[in-house]
Write an enzyme that holds these catalytic residues in place. Structure first.
Site, PDB file in Angstrom:
ATOM      1  CG  ASP A  41      63.026  41.514  41.634  1.00  0.00           C
ATOM      2  OD1 ASP A  41      63.785  40.841  42.365  1.00  0.00           O
ATOM      3  OD2 ASP A  41      61.784  41.472  41.722  1.00  0.00           O
TER       4      ASP A  41
ATOM      5  CE  LYS B 267      59.198  41.155  39.044  1.00  0.00           C
ATOM      6  NZ  LYS B 267      59.775  42.287  39.808  1.00  0.00           N
TER       7      LYS B 267
ATOM      8  CE  LYS C 248      58.565  39.718  42.461  1.00  0.00           C
ATOM      9  NZ  LYS C 248      59.472  40.781  42.988  1.00  0.00           N
TER      10      LYS C 248
END
Length: 227
Positions: free
Chosen positions: A92, A158, A187
């Protein structure tokens, strides 16, 4: 949605700077017990988590350029290389927010692509989720960030780190999903503490939820199902 179904969307997360080794051990045990999709942890704990979760089906996710995104690209790449060597299979990474706001769009795209290239050449191939930090962006910037992540070949966008204010909202998730279509995962992360929030975000288009409250969400789900 049953608690088992909900669990498969959750990245069970512990990213606070004071997180201890014992807490990581507990996080990994919970991830196996409940069947979460992944644990999301700081890079120093990746070797431990990888050893604890080997063969479990729970992925090890770590963060790159976290939480500001302002590292040099070469630093993000080095972080990614080490994390993959240590056993991470999901990365991430934080987008360079300052570059985005400065209009340095090619630099932002290349920054993402450099990490994606490392992850996608790993064996087995690893995934990259690009953290946009939506609370700091205008709607136009969110759209541009999604487009750059798509062009760079990332696997997910995300919403948030959870460190810089704001968090996942239904509106932001819906916007990200509209921009990326079915070409990427979305996400939702930041401030997800109830089952109702989680299900609303999934309904808006999220395909993964990052939360440190995963066990509580499942307890919520189980309690409501029992009721």
């Amino acid at each position: 949605m049953t608690s088992h179904e909900l669990a498969r969307y959750i990245d069970h997360t512990a990213l606070k700077p004071e997180t201890t080794e014992d807490q990581i051990r507990g996080l990994c045990a919970e991830a196996q017990r409940y069947g979460f999709a992944a644990v999301c942890i700081n890079p120093c704990y990746v070797p431990l988590a990888a050893s604890l979760l080997e063969g479990s089906g729970v992925a090890v996710c770590t963060v790159i350029g976290f939480p500001l995104g302002a590292n040099q690209t070469i630093t993000k790449v080095a972080e990614a290389v080490q994390a993959l060597r240590d056993g991470a299979r999901e990365l991430d990474m934080v987008l360079n927010i300052g570059w985005l706001k400065s209009g340095q769009l090619e630099a932002v795209r290349d920054d993402i692509r450099a990490v994606v290239d490392v992850a996608h050449s790993a064996q087995p191939r690893a995934r990259v989720k690009v953290i946009l930090e939506t609370a700091l962006l205008t709607e136009a910037e969110k759209i541009t960030a999604c487009q750059l992540a798509l062009e760079a070949g990332a696997d997910f966008v995300k919403t948030s780190t959870g460190f810089l204010g704001g968090g996942a909202t239904v509106e932001d998730v819906a916007l990200l999903r509209r921009v990326v279509g079915d070409r990427m995962g979305v996400k939702a992360s930041g401030g997800i503490r109830t089952r109702a929030q989680a299900e609303a975000l999934l309904a808006a288009g999220a395909t993964r939820l990052g939360t440190s409250s995963g066990v509580a969400l499942l307890s919520d789900a189980a309690a409501e199902a029992a009721y």
